[in-house]
Design a protein around this motif. Structure first.
Motif, PDB file in Angstrom:
ATOM      1  N   TRP A  42       0.815  -1.209   0.000  1.00 19.13           N
ATOM      2  CA  TRP A  42       0.000   0.000   0.000  1.00 19.13           C
ATOM      3  C   TRP A  42       0.853   1.266   0.000  1.00 19.13           C
ATOM      4  O   TRP A  42       0.336   2.369  -0.189  1.00 19.13           O
ATOM      5  CB  TRP A  42      -0.966  -0.005   1.182  1.00 19.13           C
ATOM      6  N   ILE A  75      -6.260   7.115   3.366  1.00 21.59           N
ATOM      7  CA  ILE A  75      -5.096   6.248   3.183  1.00 21.59           C
ATOM      8  C   ILE A  75      -4.226   6.261   4.439  1.00 21.59           C
ATOM      9  O   ILE A  75      -3.807   5.207   4.943  1.00 21.59           O
ATOM     10  CB  ILE A  75      -4.288   6.682   1.946  1.00 21.59           C
ATOM     11  N   PRO A 111       0.959  -3.088   5.985  1.00 14.06           N
ATOM     12  CA  PRO A 111       0.397  -2.804   4.657  1.00 14.06           C
ATOM     13  C   PRO A 111       1.452  -2.670   3.571  1.00 14.06           C
ATOM     14  O   PRO A 111       1.095  -2.566   2.390  1.00 14.06           O
ATOM     15  CB  PRO A 111      -0.344  -1.480   4.870  1.00 14.06           C
ATOM     16  N   LEU A 159      -3.670   2.893   6.869  1.00 10.78           N
ATOM     17  CA  LEU A 159      -2.367   2.295   7.137  1.00 10.78           C
ATOM     18  C   LEU A 159      -2.050   2.328   8.624  1.00 10.78           C
ATOM     19  O   LEU A 159      -1.466   1.381   9.168  1.00 10.78           O
ATOM     20  CB  LEU A 159      -1.276   3.010   6.345  1.00 10.78           C
ATOM     21  N   PHE A 216      -1.844   0.431  -7.592  1.00 13.08           N
ATOM     22  CA  PHE A 216      -0.796   0.073  -6.646  1.00 13.08           C
ATOM     23  C   PHE A 216      -0.184  -1.264  -7.023  1.00 13.08           C
ATOM     24  O   PHE A 216      -0.690  -1.975  -7.889  1.00 13.08           O
ATOM     25  CB  PHE A 216      -1.213   0.097  -5.183  1.00 13.08           C
ATOM     26  N   VAL A 253       0.610   3.222  -3.467  1.00 14.88           N
ATOM     27  CA  VAL A 253      -0.640   3.781  -3.984  1.00 14.88           C
ATOM     28  C   VAL A 253      -0.382   5.098  -4.720  1.00 14.88           C
ATOM     29  O   VAL A 253       0.318   5.980  -4.215  1.00 14.88           O
ATOM     30  CB  VAL A 253      -1.643   4.026  -2.841  1.00 14.88           C
TER      31      VAL A 253
END
Length: 284
Positions: free
Chosen positions: A147, A163, A177, A167, A261, A150
């Motif tokens: 992640w 976001i 993540p 996380l 991602f 992203v």
């Protein structure tokens, strides 16, 4: 450090209907593409963290008449998987933990896990247990998102907050993540042989794709532990969650919406003498 009990793990995404619906769209052709060339009819395969079973059903087609077993910690999601299994004679589902697989040593030709290690407090321990269940020369196949990669457009401050909150909650739950970037290190430390690392992207760049993605995450944010635990931990208010969900839905309908991602896949074999393993099998 004491070991984490399976019941103490906190699955960041949870099993709300919106989450299960989204996960049920995954296919073996996409999620397991990196291991499909190694599958052969007659192989015995374990799908760890199988969720609603859409990938598991695909794996069963590739190795038939070989047996595929889907394993998940959630009884509820397994009921969904069994409902959709149809009459596949070589497919079954069992409830259990990746930390204590209910199978003898060397029970499988392939052990596969999609988006599992990222949610675990002890991914190295889980990997060792998966290797225990694998025969010498068998394939261990793991794929996890990162992640931290992203990228989306157009930028929205509420999506940025989502976001960051997501996380932070994920890490508070004990997971990582950014697991994708760690897979090579984990597999190398475990002594996996013939290691192959690859990467692919999920890319949402059509109206149908962005609306499906944005709406699903908005629903999950408001109906699953993804949002509820963030509120519990004091990372957001319910009003914040609603603003984030509105932003995701609005972003999804913009003519230039884009989201992507990276996902990392690790594939290797269990080498002879690979140990130590901490858990004795409990029988197939």
């Amino acid at each position: 450090m004491p070991k984490i009990a399976p019941q103490d793990e906190k699955y960041t995404h949870g099993h709300a209907p919106a989450t299960i619906r989204q996960h049920a769209q995954r296919t073996a052709e996409e999620a397991a593409a990196f291991v499909l060339p190694e599958l052969r009819p007659g192989m015995r395969v374990l799908d760890v963290g199988c969720g609603p079973g859409s990938i598991t059903r695909g794996l069963a087609r590739y190795v038939a008449p070989g047996q595929v077993i889907g394993l998940d910690a959630s009884a509820d999601v397994l009921e969904s998987a069994r409902t959709d299994a149809g009459d596949a004679a070589n497919l079954r589902y069992e409830q259990g933990s990746v930390y204590a697989l209910p199978f003898d040593d060397a029970s499988f030709d392939v052990v596969y896990a999609h988006q599992v290690l990222q949610h675990l407090a002890e991914p190295s321990r889980a990997l060792a247990e998966m290797l225990r269940g694998l025969r010498v020369g068998g394939w261990i196949a793991v794929r996890d998102v990162d992640w931290g990669t992203v990228a989306y457009w157009p930028i929205d401050p509420w999506i940025d907050r989502f976001i960051a909150m997501h996380l932070r909650t994920w890490r508070r739950n004990g997971g990582d993540p950014w697991m994708g970037r760690r897979l090579r290190s984990l597999f190398s430390c475990a002594g996996v042989g013939e290691l192959r690392i690859s990467a692919s992207t999920w890319c949402y760049a059509t109206p149908q794709e962005t609306i499906a993605w944005g709406d699903a995450y908005a629903d999950r944010l408001l109906t699953s532990p993804m949002g509820a635990r963030a509120v519990e931990y004091g990372f957001a208010s319910q009003e914040d969650l609603e603003a984030m969900a509105d932003a995701l839905r609005s972003w999804a309908r913009k003519g230039d919406a884009f989201w992507t991602f990276v996902h990392v896949a690790a594939l290797g074999v269990r080498k002879r003498g690979q140990a130590p393993f901490s858990h004795a099998g409990k029988g197939a």
